[in-house]
Design a protein around this motif. Structure first.
Motif, PDB file in Angstrom:
ATOM      1  N   ALA A  60      35.276 -29.565 -30.069  1.00  0.00           N
ATOM      2  CA  ALA A  60      36.706 -29.777 -30.309  1.00  0.00           C
ATOM      3  C   ALA A  60      37.416 -30.227 -29.035  1.00  0.00           C
ATOM      4  O   ALA A  60      38.270 -31.125 -29.070  1.00  0.00           O
ATOM      5  N   LEU A  61      37.060 -29.628 -27.901  1.00  0.00           N
ATOM      6  CA  LEU A  61      37.681 -30.027 -26.641  1.00  0.00           C
ATOM      7  C   LEU A  61      37.300 -31.455 -26.254  1.00  0.00           C
ATOM      8  O   LEU A  61      38.138 -32.204 -25.740  1.00  0.00           O
ATOM      9  N   CYS A  62      36.062 -31.841 -26.502  1.00  0.00           N
ATOM     10  CA  CYS A  62      35.640 -33.215 -26.200  1.00  0.00           C
ATOM     11  C   CYS A  62      36.373 -34.223 -27.078  1.00  0.00           C
ATOM     12  O   CYS A  62      36.833 -35.257 -26.586  1.00  0.00           O
ATOM     13  N   ILE A  63      36.490 -33.926 -28.357  1.00  0.00           N
ATOM     14  CA  ILE A  63      37.223 -34.822 -29.258  1.00  0.00           C
ATOM     15  C   ILE A  63      38.693 -34.871 -28.866  1.00  0.00           C
ATOM     16  O   ILE A  63      39.315 -35.941 -28.861  1.00  0.00           O
ATOM     17  N   TYR A  64      39.247 -33.732 -28.483  1.00  0.00           N
ATOM     18  CA  TYR A  64      40.642 -33.662 -28.050  1.00  0.00           C
ATOM     19  C   TYR A  64      40.883 -34.545 -26.827  1.00  0.00           C
ATOM     20  O   TYR A  64      41.844 -35.305 -26.773  1.00  0.00           O
ATOM     21  N   ALA A  65      39.994 -34.451 -25.849  1.00  0.00           N
ATOM     22  CA  ALA A  65      40.200 -35.188 -24.602  1.00  0.00           C
ATOM     23  C   ALA A  65      39.816 -36.659 -24.709  1.00  0.00           C
ATOM     24  O   ALA A  65      40.537 -37.528 -24.214  1.00  0.00           O
ATOM     25  N   ILE A  66      38.709 -36.953 -25.364  1.00  0.00           N
ATOM     26  CA  ILE A  66      38.191 -38.323 -25.373  1.00  0.00           C
ATOM     27  C   ILE A  66      38.805 -39.150 -26.492  1.00  0.00           C
ATOM     28  O   ILE A  66      39.329 -40.249 -26.258  1.00  0.00           O
ATOM     29  N   ASN A  67      38.747 -38.646 -27.699  1.00  0.00           N
ATOM     30  CA  ASN A  67      39.166 -39.448 -28.856  1.00  0.00           C
ATOM     31  C   ASN A  67      40.670 -39.372 -29.127  1.00  0.00           C
ATOM     32  O   ASN A  67      41.266 -40.365 -29.529  1.00  0.00           O
ATOM     33  N   CYS A  68      41.251 -38.199 -28.954  1.00  0.00           N
ATOM     34  CA  CYS A  68      42.658 -38.022 -29.310  1.00  0.00           C
ATOM     35  C   CYS A  68      43.604 -38.181 -28.123  1.00  0.00           C
ATOM     36  O   CYS A  68      44.814 -38.108 -28.307  1.00  0.00           O
ATOM     37  N   HIS A  69      43.094 -38.327 -26.942  1.00  0.00           N
ATOM     38  CA  HIS A  69      43.902 -38.519 -25.730  1.00  0.00           C
ATOM     39  C   HIS A  69      44.948 -37.420 -25.564  1.00  0.00           C
ATOM     40  O   HIS A  69      46.074 -37.669 -25.134  1.00  0.00           O
ATOM     41  N   GLY A  70      44.588 -36.206 -25.946  1.00  0.00           N
ATOM     42  CA  GLY A  70      45.480 -35.072 -25.776  1.00  0.00           C
ATOM     43  C   GLY A  70      46.522 -34.877 -26.857  1.00  0.00           C
ATOM     44  O   GLY A  70      47.366 -33.994 -26.743  1.00  0.00           O
ATOM     45  N   HIS A  71      46.493 -35.671 -27.908  1.00  0.00           N
ATOM     46  CA  HIS A  71      47.463 -35.551 -29.001  1.00  0.00           C
ATOM     47  C   HIS A  71      46.742 -35.568 -30.345  1.00  0.00           C
ATOM     48  O   HIS A  71      46.760 -36.564 -31.054  1.00  0.00           O
ATOM     49  N   PRO A  72      46.088 -34.459 -30.737  1.00  0.00           N
ATOM     50  CA  PRO A  72      45.309 -34.482 -31.982  1.00  0.00           C
ATOM     51  C   PRO A  72      46.170 -34.655 -33.239  1.00  0.00           C
ATOM     52  O   PRO A  72      45.725 -35.247 -34.210  1.00  0.00           O
ATOM     53  N   ALA A  73      47.401 -34.179 -33.225  1.00  0.00           N
ATOM     54  CA  ALA A  73      48.250 -34.311 -34.420  1.00  0.00           C
ATOM     55  C   ALA A  73      48.613 -35.767 -34.685  1.00  0.00           C
ATOM     56  O   ALA A  73      48.915 -36.139 -35.819  1.00  0.00           O
ATOM     57  N   LYS A  74      48.566 -36.584 -33.653  1.00  0.00           N
ATOM     58  CA  LYS A  74      48.886 -38.003 -33.811  1.00  0.00           C
ATOM     59  C   LYS A  74      47.776 -38.750 -34.540  1.00  0.00           C
ATOM     60  O   LYS A  74      48.028 -39.716 -35.252  1.00  0.00           O
ATOM     61  N   TYR A  75      46.536 -38.288 -34.386  1.00  0.00           N
ATOM     62  CA  TYR A  75      45.385 -38.996 -34.938  1.00  0.00           C
ATOM     63  C   TYR A  75      44.753 -38.305 -36.128  1.00  0.00           C
ATOM     64  O   TYR A  75      44.105 -38.936 -36.954  1.00  0.00           O
ATOM     65  N   ILE A  76      44.896 -36.987 -36.206  1.00  0.00           N
ATOM     66  CA  ILE A  76      44.207 -36.199 -37.235  1.00  0.00           C
ATOM     67  C   ILE A  76      45.249 -35.421 -38.023  1.00  0.00           C
ATOM     68  O   ILE A  76      46.109 -34.768 -37.421  1.00  0.00           O
ATOM     69  N   PRO A  77      45.185 -35.466 -39.361  1.00  0.00           N
ATOM     70  CA  PRO A  77      46.212 -34.780 -40.160  1.00  0.00           C
ATOM     71  C   PRO A  77      46.326 -33.285 -39.872  1.00  0.00           C
ATOM     72  O   PRO A  77      47.411 -32.740 -39.847  1.00  0.00           O
ATOM     73  N   GLY A  78      45.222 -32.599 -39.641  1.00  0.00           N
ATOM     74  CA  GLY A  78      45.275 -31.162 -39.418  1.00  0.00           C
ATOM     75  C   GLY A  78      45.530 -30.767 -37.988  1.00  0.00           C
ATOM     76  O   GLY A  78      45.764 -29.599 -37.692  1.00  0.00           O
ATOM     77  N   GLY A  79      45.455 -31.706 -37.058  1.00  0.00           N
ATOM     78  CA  GLY A  79      45.651 -31.402 -35.645  1.00  0.00           C
ATOM     79  C   GLY A  79      44.554 -30.479 -35.122  1.00  0.00           C
ATOM     80  O   GLY A  79      43.365 -30.669 -35.385  1.00  0.00           O
ATOM     81  N   TRP A  80      44.993 -29.457 -34.384  1.00  0.00           N
ATOM     82  CA  TRP A  80      44.035 -28.523 -33.782  1.00  0.00           C
ATOM     83  C   TRP A  80      43.231 -27.762 -34.831  1.00  0.00           C
ATOM     84  O   TRP A  80      42.063 -27.435 -34.610  1.00  0.00           O
ATOM     85  N   MET A  81      43.846 -27.459 -35.945  1.00  0.00           N
ATOM     86  CA  MET A  81      43.141 -26.682 -36.975  1.00  0.00           C
ATOM     87  C   MET A  81      41.936 -27.457 -37.505  1.00  0.00           C
ATOM     88  O   MET A  81      40.888 -26.870 -37.781  1.00  0.00           O
ATOM     89  N   PHE A  82      42.063 -28.772 -37.644  1.00  0.00           N
ATOM     90  CA  PHE A  82      40.926 -29.581 -38.084  1.00  0.00           C
ATOM     91  C   PHE A  82      39.836 -29.600 -37.018  1.00  0.00           C
ATOM     92  O   PHE A  82      38.652 -29.535 -37.337  1.00  0.00           O
ATOM     93  N   LEU A  83      40.235 -29.688 -35.770  1.00  0.00           N
ATOM     94  CA  LEU A  83      39.240 -29.750 -34.693  1.00  0.00           C
ATOM     95  C   LEU A  83      38.470 -28.438 -34.540  1.00  0.00           C
ATOM     96  O   LEU A  83      37.264 -28.445 -34.314  1.00  0.00           O
ATOM     97  N   LEU A  84      39.155 -27.320 -34.656  1.00  0.00           N
ATOM     98  CA  LEU A  84      38.502 -26.024 -34.443  1.00  0.00           C
ATOM     99  C   LEU A  84      37.789 -25.488 -35.676  1.00  0.00           C
ATOM    100  O   LEU A  84      36.957 -24.583 -35.559  1.00  0.00           O
TER     101      LEU A  84
END
Length: 123
Positions: A60-84
């Motif tokens: 989740a941290l790798c996807i957050y930093a690399i793919n989402c550029h620190g803004h998971p809610a901008k790219y993924i509907p669930g935000g952090w909840m989807f990643l974790l």
């Protein structure tokens, strides 16, 4: 043909859905790799599940930093909840690969213990 404004207004935008499916694949492969590592290392009980939890957070941290550029809610509907969220499929995949590799790597150790306990000592 739809305009870009209409395409952005759609609930399911095909490029975003494709992007999110690749993230799901990354999470699936991370669960497979973590299960293989847990099986090869011979982890049992809570140590194996701790490795699964660690690998889920690390992924989740790798996807957050690399793919989402620190803004998971901008790219993924669930935000952090989807990643974790490891997902039911990934948890069961981890268990399956964990037991598979544990059985392959440590089967001879178990067989030797069982065999030596049933063979009477010859004097």
């Amino acid at each position: 043909m739809s305009t870009p404004a209409e395409a952005a207004a759609q609930r399911i935008y095909a490029p975003n859905a494709l992007y999110n499916s690749s993230l799901t694949t990354v999470k699936f492969l991370a669960a497979c790799f973590a299960g293989a590592v847990a099986g090869i290392l011979g982890l049992q009980n809570w140590a194996g599940f701790a490795l699964f939890l660690t690998s889920t957070v690390f992924t989740a941290l790798c996807i957050y930093a690399i793919n989402c550029h620190g803004h998971p809610a901008k790219y993924i509907p669930g935000g952090w909840m989807f990643l974790l969220n490891p997902g039911q499929d990934n948890a069961f995949t981890f268990l399956l690969v964990w037991t598979l590799f544990f059985g392959i790597v440590h089967a001879n150790e178990r067989a030797d213990l069982i065999e030596s306990s049933f063979i009477p000592n010859q004097v």
